[in-house]
Design a protein around this motif. Sequence first.
Motif, mmCIF file in Angstrom:
data_model
loop_
_atom_site.group_PDB
_atom_site.id
_atom_site.type_symbol
_atom_site.label_atom_id
_atom_site.label_comp_id
_atom_site.label_asym_id
_atom_site.label_seq_id
_atom_site.Cartn_x
_atom_site.Cartn_y
_atom_site.Cartn_z
ATOM 1 N N PHE A 120 0.832 -1.198 0.000
ATOM 2 C CA PHE A 120 0.000 0.000 0.000
ATOM 3 C C PHE A 120 0.866 1.247 0.000
ATOM 4 O O PHE A 120 2.055 1.213 0.305
ATOM 5 C CB PHE A 120 -0.961 0.021 1.202
ATOM 6 N N ALA A 121 0.243 2.357 -0.369
ATOM 7 C CA ALA A 121 0.869 3.672 -0.284
ATOM 8 C C ALA A 121 -0.083 4.588 0.459
ATOM 9 O O ALA A 121 -1.307 4.474 0.341
ATOM 10 C CB ALA A 121 1.139 4.228 -1.680
ATOM 11 N N VAL A 131 5.430 4.060 1.396
ATOM 12 C CA VAL A 131 5.145 2.863 0.596
ATOM 13 C C VAL A 131 5.593 1.656 1.405
ATOM 14 O O VAL A 131 6.727 1.625 1.892
ATOM 15 C CB VAL A 131 5.876 2.900 -0.759
ATOM 16 N N HIS A 152 3.060 0.449 -9.204
ATOM 17 C CA HIS A 152 1.630 0.706 -9.007
ATOM 18 C C HIS A 152 1.426 1.648 -7.829
ATOM 19 O O HIS A 152 0.691 2.643 -7.928
ATOM 20 C CB HIS A 152 0.915 -0.630 -8.766
ATOM 21 N N GLU A 153 2.083 1.346 -6.707
ATOM 22 C CA GLU A 153 1.916 2.181 -5.511
ATOM 23 C C GLU A 153 2.487 3.578 -5.718
ATOM 24 O O GLU A 153 1.907 4.577 -5.278
ATOM 25 C CB GLU A 153 2.573 1.511 -4.302
ATOM 26 N N HIS A 156 0.073 5.724 -7.526
ATOM 27 C CA HIS A 156 -0.908 6.326 -6.624
ATOM 28 C C HIS A 156 -0.356 7.611 -6.021
ATOM 29 O O HIS A 156 -1.039 8.631 -5.946
ATOM 30 C CB HIS A 156 -1.253 5.349 -5.491
ATOM 31 N N PHE A 269 -5.704 2.021 -1.334
ATOM 32 C CA PHE A 269 -4.413 2.266 -1.957
ATOM 33 C C PHE A 269 -3.533 1.025 -1.960
ATOM 34 O O PHE A 269 -2.327 1.099 -2.161
ATOM 35 C CB PHE A 269 -3.695 3.420 -1.243
ATOM 36 N N GLY A 270 -4.125 -0.138 -1.720
ATOM 37 C CA GLY A 270 -3.388 -1.389 -1.804
ATOM 38 C C GLY A 270 -3.285 -1.849 -3.242
ATOM 39 O O GLY A 270 -3.853 -1.259 -4.157
ATOM 40 N N ILE A 271 -2.583 -2.939 -3.424
ATOM 41 C CA ILE A 271 -2.469 -3.504 -4.764
ATOM 42 C C ILE A 271 -3.688 -4.355 -5.083
ATOM 43 O O ILE A 271 -4.060 -4.568 -6.222
ATOM 44 C CB ILE A 271 -1.174 -4.358 -4.906
#
Length: 297
Positions: A120-121, A131, A152-153, A156, A269-271
């Motif tokens: 997550f971020a 992160v 990905h994070e 975000h 905000f997770g994957i």
Amino acid sequence: MFKRIGLFILTNLAILVMLSIILNLVSWFFGVDFSQIAGAGQNYVSLLIFAAVIGFSGSIISLMMSKTIAKNSMGVQMIDIEHPRNEVERWLVQTVAKLAETKGVAMPEVGIYHGEPNAFATGPSKNNSLVAVSDGLLASMNKEEVAAVLGHEMSHVANGDMVTMTLMQGVINTFVVFLSRVIGNIVDRGILRNESDAPGAGYYITSLVLDMVLGLLGSMLVAAFSRYREYRADAGAAEALGSPVPMINALARLGGQQPSELPGNVKGFGISGGMGSLFATHPPIEARIKALRELQN
């Protein structure tokens, strides 16, 4: 478990204290009479200001505290960016640093937490972020796939998703509070014929019910926007790595596992997580893979 409950209680107490302070300051500086938000003399301007304070304060306070809450609730072990303890930490720091440079944002804090595959971020801004990846994710993916997840994070972060989601939630909260009380007053005075200056039971009951109903509808809108952001973050990871293949492989691997549940303040905000309904923060993995494959064409 008890730590998360304690943090939840402390966060809500902080929000209540700040709400009280903000409402008093607004009333004092601008002469707003919040006693006029209900009853015979309902003032729409006072009510809208009240609704905005209620709607935005909680979201903004949660955003400002997001890194602290995430670190404590998830038990994140922070990495000393200047002095990583081992090769895994060194690689994580180097990978995140490269992604931060590519995305044009400040180097975030980096951490590892214990749990099933996820990441997550969070943070109050794109230049003040955190992160974190789980040890389960590090153990189940190769470096290219982990780099895609980090991409990905970091997307975000670079897209300012944390702030955007906070503002969107604040706007929706404001309209929920405002509309529920306007309609509550109409029901109380127009339908139930309450002739007292003070609001009656119809106002309170209607407002309470509408807070829940409109809140659920608002949550669907927030979730729909969150799903859109996930597609953007996936595309951002593909762009950062120069190919969508690593992100496709990472998602395919996640599709065969059970990702860990993230706490509410970082769930969006997770994957992966929260899939399969109108309230889902993430699209189905199959749909995300399909969207990434279309980037190859």
